[in-house]
Design an enzyme around this catalytic site. Structure first.
Site, PDB file in Angstrom:
ATOM      1  N   HIS A   1       1.836   2.166  -4.600  1.00 14.36           N
ATOM      2  CA  HIS A   1       1.207   1.632  -3.385  1.00 14.36           C
ATOM      3  C   HIS A   1      -0.241   1.165  -3.575  1.00 14.36           C
ATOM      4  O   HIS A   1      -0.518  -0.021  -3.386  1.00 14.36           O
ATOM      5  CB  HIS A   1       1.305   2.658  -2.252  1.00 14.36           C
ATOM      6  CG  HIS A   1       2.709   2.909  -1.795  1.00 14.36           C
ATOM      7  ND1 HIS A   1       3.068   3.987  -1.013  1.00 14.36           N
ATOM      8  CD2 HIS A   1       3.855   2.218  -2.016  1.00 14.36           C
ATOM      9  CE1 HIS A   1       4.367   3.946  -0.773  1.00 14.36           C
ATOM     10  NE2 HIS A   1       4.871   2.887  -1.378  1.00 14.36           N
TER      11      HIS A   1
ATOM     12  N   ASP B   1      -2.617   6.409   0.975  1.00 13.46           N
ATOM     13  CA  ASP B   1      -2.264   6.771  -0.399  1.00 13.46           C
ATOM     14  C   ASP B   1      -3.467   7.004  -1.302  1.00 13.46           C
ATOM     15  O   ASP B   1      -3.339   7.710  -2.307  1.00 13.46           O
ATOM     16  CB  ASP B   1      -1.349   5.706  -1.000  1.00 13.46           C
ATOM     17  CG  ASP B   1       0.075   5.827  -0.483  1.00 13.46           C
ATOM     18  OD1 ASP B   1       0.729   6.824  -0.816  1.00 13.46           O
ATOM     19  OD2 ASP B   1       0.515   4.939   0.262  1.00 13.46           O
TER      20      ASP B   1
END
Length: 372
Positions: free
Chosen positions: A202, A297
């Site tokens: 990500h 993230d």
């Protein structure tokens, strides 16, 4: 088949809509909670979710609400699908209304989610007879196409799950495997936290494709966004994650191996495996940079990996470089707001004590005279 279990889904985003619709479709009583009323107001009128893709059909929800007490009352399993940045707050909000024996599953926990939620509930309730579990990743590759429609591109073949206390992991699996047989046991939540593949797939691809994303240029996030050179960089991040896993005596799979086992993707590198992964075909890049791939993230996946590694004397140049770039681009100190080893209660612990905390929810210090 027995469908007497009652579920609550926390979060009406991509994953929450897909999960709520699926569980209702196969016969479970499902409550759906979302903090923002505007997002779920249409669903409160017509409590039906339609699924397309790998799953086709519709499910009628039991209740749609922005009242957390109503949402969790009398349910057996609470599936949390909100971003990791909301785990602490939702734990505090739920705490007064939870009943002993209820199960909370973070989908996923990212890195350290179950530890953070368990500690929060312990502090807020002055006791903790709630089972807190975390999945290593989300069960679906999916997108909500409308407020009451979700498209499931692909279900993962296997997803590891662990609970605190770890002796309850198999109990949790016995309950949820009827709906999701893909969940399999991990030894403890350190294993699910270190095997956090969102940390690999990500932040770095998003930041390294930020020019295209900010211009709104359409492209497939994985198959076009992960080029050979970006794939090479992801390999370096992944090697640091696996080295940390070896230090913590945690079983790890490389990201390439994980793609093969989870999706049947073939290839000798991350780039090759991504290109052959049917689940990633058609998944479009985000339309801007204010997304969870950065704001979730980085602080809740990469920061704890870096912090735990540094607490054990391990350097993480690849992971640290992505955190630094994210901070410079957003003007946010993700290390300050993220999950650090100290915030997770891991700072200063031996590796054995870290596992004790992960498996029991507490650390039992042996008295000196017992050791001598």
């Amino acid at each position: 088949m027995d469908r007497s279990l009652r579920y609550c889904i926390i979060g009406a985003g991509n994953g929450g809509i897909a999960m709520a619709g699926y569980l209702a479709m196969i016969g479970y009583k499902v409550n759906l909670y979302n903090r923002t009323l505007e997002k779920i107001f249409p669903l409160m009128k017509e409590q039906t979710i339609y699924l397309t893709g790998e799953e086709n059909g519709y499910g009628v929800l039991n209740k749609v609400t922005n009242n957390i007490e109503e949402a969790v009352k009398d349910v057996d399993i609470i599936m949390v699908t909100i971003p990791a940045m909301g785990h602490y707050d939702i734990a505090k909000e739920m705490a007064p209304y939870l009943k002993d024996g209820q199960i909370i599953v973070l989908n996923p926990g990212r890195t350290g989610g179950a530890l953070e939620v368990y500690e929060t509930l312990l502090r807020e309730r002055k006791k903790n007879n709630i089972i807190v579990a975390e999945a290593q990743t989300f069960i679906y590759a999916c997108r909500a196409t409308k407020y009451n429609h979700a498209h499931i591109f692909k279900s993962k073949k296997e997803v590891t799950l662990a609970a605190i206390p770890a002796i309850k992991t198999n109990y949790v699996l016995e309950l949820i495997n009827e709906a999701y047989p893909q969940f399999i046991p991990a030894k403890d939540v350190l294993e699910t936290s270190i095997n956090n593949y969102g940390a690999i797939f990500h932040p770095a691809p998003t930041l390294l494709n930020s020019g295209h994303i900010e211009r709104g240029a359409p492209f497939e996030y994985y198959t076009e966004g992960i080029t050979p050179s970006i794939g090479n960089f992801l390999e370096k991040i992944d090697r640091e994650r696996m080295e940390l896993g070896r230090m913590l005596q945690v079983e790890t799979l490389s990201a390439t191996e994980w793609l093969r086992e989870t999706y049947g993707a073939k290839g000798d590198s991350i780039f090759e495996a991504v290109q052959s992964n049917p689940a990633y075909k058609g998944l479009q890049a985000p339309q801007g940079l204010h997304i969870r791939y950065i704001y979730e993230d980085v602080p809740y996946s990469l920061v704890p990996l870096e912090s735990i590694a540094h607490s054990l004397g391990m350097k993480t140049p690849a992971i640290s470089s992505i955190i630094n770039v994210a901070q410079l681009m957003t003007n946010i100190d993700f290390r300050l707001e993220g999950r650090t080893a100290d915030r997770l209660g891991l700072e200063g612990l031996t590796i054995a004590e870290m596992h004790m905390l992960a498996r029991r929810g507490t650390i039992v210090k042996r008295r000196l005279e017992e050791v001598v």
